[in-house]
Design a protein around this motif. Sequence first.
Motif, PDB file in Angstrom:
ATOM      1  N   CYS A 155     -67.774-132.835  32.219  1.00  0.00           N
ATOM      2  CA  CYS A 155     -68.933-132.343  32.964  1.00  0.00           C
ATOM      3  C   CYS A 155     -69.918-131.582  32.088  1.00  0.00           C
ATOM      4  CB  CYS A 155     -68.483-131.473  34.128  1.00  0.00           C
ATOM      5  SG  CYS A 155     -67.457-130.055  33.645  1.00  0.00           S
ATOM      6  N   TRP A 156     -69.479-130.970  30.998  1.00  0.00           N
ATOM      7  CA  TRP A 156     -70.409-130.250  30.129  1.00  0.00           C
ATOM      8  C   TRP A 156     -71.381-131.204  29.443  1.00  0.00           C
ATOM      9  CZ3 TRP A 156     -69.071-125.282  27.064  1.00  0.00           C
ATOM     10  CH2 TRP A 156     -68.578-124.303  27.941  1.00  0.00           C
ATOM     11  N   CYS A 157     -71.085-132.492  29.509  1.00  0.00           N
ATOM     12  CA  CYS A 157     -71.964-133.488  28.895  1.00  0.00           C
ATOM     13  C   CYS A 157     -72.711-134.321  29.927  1.00  0.00           C
ATOM     14  CB  CYS A 157     -71.161-134.402  27.972  1.00  0.00           C
ATOM     15  SG  CYS A 157     -70.361-133.536  26.607  1.00  0.00           S
ATOM     16  N   TYR A 158     -72.725-133.868  31.187  1.00  0.00           N
ATOM     17  CA  TYR A 158     -73.650-134.477  32.141  1.00  0.00           C
ATOM     18  C   TYR A 158     -75.068-134.180  31.663  1.00  0.00           C
ATOM     19  CZ  TYR A 158     -69.741-134.833  35.481  1.00  0.00           C
ATOM     20  OH  TYR A 158     -68.551-135.126  36.102  1.00  0.00           O
ATOM     21  N   ARG A 159     -75.964-135.109  31.893  1.00  0.00           N
ATOM     22  CA  ARG A 159     -77.331-134.992  31.374  1.00  0.00           C
ATOM     23  C   ARG A 159     -78.015-133.690  31.786  1.00  0.00           C
ATOM     24  NH1 ARG A 159     -79.448-140.078  29.785  1.00  0.00           N
ATOM     25  NH2 ARG A 159     -77.981-141.762  30.209  1.00  0.00           N
ATOM     26  N   LYS A 160     -77.729-133.212  32.991  1.00  0.00           N
ATOM     27  CA  LYS A 160     -78.444-132.052  33.516  1.00  0.00           C
ATOM     28  C   LYS A 160     -77.494-130.977  34.029  1.00  0.00           C
ATOM     29  CE  LYS A 160     -82.501-134.871  34.352  1.00  0.00           C
ATOM     30  NZ  LYS A 160     -83.634-135.241  35.227  1.00  0.00           N
ATOM     31  N   GLN A 161     -76.264-130.971  33.510  1.00  0.00           N
ATOM     32  CA  GLN A 161     -75.296-129.950  33.932  1.00  0.00           C
ATOM     33  C   GLN A 161     -75.792-128.551  33.590  1.00  0.00           C
ATOM     34  OE1 GLN A 161     -73.350-127.994  31.704  1.00  0.00           O
ATOM     35  NE2 GLN A 161     -71.921-127.066  33.179  1.00  0.00           N
ATOM     36  N   CYS A 162     -76.398-128.397  32.434  1.00  0.00           N
ATOM     37  CA  CYS A 162     -76.850-127.066  32.019  1.00  0.00           C
ATOM     38  C   CYS A 162     -78.010-126.563  32.874  1.00  0.00           C
ATOM     39  CB  CYS A 162     -77.258-127.091  30.544  1.00  0.00           C
ATOM     40  SG  CYS A 162     -78.751-128.048  30.233  1.00  0.00           S
ATOM     41  N   ARG A 163     -78.564-127.421  33.733  1.00  0.00           N
ATOM     42  CA  ARG A 163     -79.609-126.986  34.677  1.00  0.00           C
ATOM     43  C   ARG A 163     -79.053-126.754  36.078  1.00  0.00           C
ATOM     44  NH1 ARG A 163     -82.314-126.196  30.125  1.00  0.00           N
ATOM     45  NH2 ARG A 163     -82.884-128.133  29.089  1.00  0.00           N
ATOM     46  N   GLY A 164     -77.764-127.083  36.283  1.00  0.00           N
ATOM     47  CA  GLY A 164     -77.157-126.852  37.590  1.00  0.00           C
ATOM     48  C   GLY A 164     -76.535-128.071  38.234  1.00  0.00           C
ATOM     49  N   ASP A 165     -76.606-129.233  37.561  1.00  0.00           N
ATOM     50  CA  ASP A 165     -76.011-130.448  38.123  1.00  0.00           C
ATOM     51  C   ASP A 165     -74.510-130.451  37.819  1.00  0.00           C
ATOM     52  OD1 ASP A 165     -75.442-132.918  39.137  1.00  0.00           O
ATOM     53  OD2 ASP A 165     -76.421-134.048  37.537  1.00  0.00           O
ATOM     54  N   TYR A 211     -75.438-133.369  21.511  1.00  0.00           N
ATOM     55  CA  TYR A 211     -74.528-134.289  22.168  1.00  0.00           C
ATOM     56  C   TYR A 211     -74.478-135.613  21.416  1.00  0.00           C
ATOM     57  CZ  TYR A 211     -75.184-130.984  25.990  1.00  0.00           C
ATOM     58  OH  TYR A 211     -75.245-129.834  26.741  1.00  0.00           O
ATOM     59  N   ASN A 212     -73.273-136.193  21.358  1.00  0.00           N
ATOM     60  CA  ASN A 212     -73.145-137.556  20.837  1.00  0.00           C
ATOM     61  C   ASN A 212     -73.535-138.585  21.896  1.00  0.00           C
ATOM     62  OD1 ASN A 212     -72.184-137.124  18.149  1.00  0.00           O
ATOM     63  ND2 ASN A 212     -70.219-136.473  19.013  1.00  0.00           N
ATOM     64  N   PHE A 213     -73.222-138.266  23.144  1.00  0.00           N
ATOM     65  CA  PHE A 213     -73.588-139.159  24.243  1.00  0.00           C
ATOM     66  C   PHE A 213     -73.429-138.393  25.546  1.00  0.00           C
ATOM     67  CE2 PHE A 213     -69.115-139.845  23.152  1.00  0.00           C
ATOM     68  CZ  PHE A 213     -68.476-139.634  24.351  1.00  0.00           C
ATOM     69  N   TRP A 214     -74.040-138.915  26.618  1.00  0.00           N
ATOM     70  CA  TRP A 214     -73.901-138.332  27.951  1.00  0.00           C
ATOM     71  C   TRP A 214     -72.699-138.961  28.650  1.00  0.00           C
ATOM     72  CZ3 TRP A 214     -76.718-134.267  27.834  1.00  0.00           C
ATOM     73  CH2 TRP A 214     -78.010-134.260  27.301  1.00  0.00           C
ATOM     74  N   THR A 215     -72.106-138.239  29.576  1.00  0.00           N
ATOM     75  CA  THR A 215     -70.960-138.760  30.331  1.00  0.00           C
ATOM     76  C   THR A 215     -71.311-139.095  31.771  1.00  0.00           C
ATOM     77  OG1 THR A 215     -70.255-136.479  30.738  1.00  0.00           O
ATOM     78  CG2 THR A 215     -69.239-137.620  28.894  1.00  0.00           C
ATOM     79  N   ASN A 216     -72.574-139.116  32.115  1.00  0.00           N
ATOM     80  CA  ASN A 216     -72.995-139.592  33.432  1.00  0.00           C
ATOM     81  C   ASN A 216     -74.338-140.302  33.324  1.00  0.00           C
ATOM     82  OD1 ASN A 216     -74.726-137.361  33.070  1.00  0.00           O
ATOM     83  ND2 ASN A 216     -74.845-136.998  35.266  1.00  0.00           N
TER      84      ASN A 216
END
Length: 294
Positions: A198-208, A289-294
Amino acid sequence: MRKLCFVLIALLLTVPALAVVNVSCAQVGDDPFEVEVSYTSTGSLPRAFALDITVDAGTIIEVTDVNEKFWVYPGTIQINNGSIDDEGDPVAPNTDPCALGGEGTSGMTIEMGSLYSPNDVEHTTGPAASGTLLRFTVSDECTVTIEGNGARGKVVLENTLAADTNLPTTCVVEAADCLFNDGSAEYTLWSSIGKPDCWCYRKQCRGDINGTLFLAKPVTLADLNALKNAFNKLDAALPAGGTCANLDHAKFLNKHVTLADLNIMKTYFNLANASVPECDQVPVITGPYNFWTN
């Protein structure tokens, strides 16, 4: 057809060593998994390599990028009346009792020799003291082991003596982390909690927190509820997946989810997707990030 300038059997002569040739391997690619085999010599240049390469999981798919200075392949070369009809392939055939299974199996035997002469238009110079022997791809994460093949001479020097080596040697092939290991506190914390995707979701650091859109919005009530459940709790009290609500990828007073994370969520809550930047963009950049996970 080219004439042989040296007798091939000289490649296999082995007597006490006067030089050292170290062989190493390293992962150089992740999609597909790719391994590079290199050598470094001191005291004398290497003339030939006979190596058994095995993997403890998956299979060896293909050999690529073979060093053109080691162009003689004793296991498969075809010679007719002193002339080379076919240089062959560095992978020794699996029909040979002294060779491993080859490509498509968990092990292969590599045979590579150098022959050169000022009179050979294609091969006027020999190999360097160090360089890459070849690359190969593997199907899965694994540990690669390289050993000298004793029946075929292991590693032989240009003076026909056997080389001392560091063999056997190993290297590990593994999938890249989605979060790049730059030695940061962010990566260290992520590793300590099991590297959650989840830390590599594209917008997790914004609240996703859940990695999904609802009504074309990345930060919604579901994410807010997840943050509430983890808010201000110590590790022992965090619900399952609670670290996914750590939006700033830091801990405060030994708590993952604090006021800083709530403020981030307030900033982007219920905004359209286009108005919420990805985590490797301003105003606050996490990663890399190397890649996104979502």
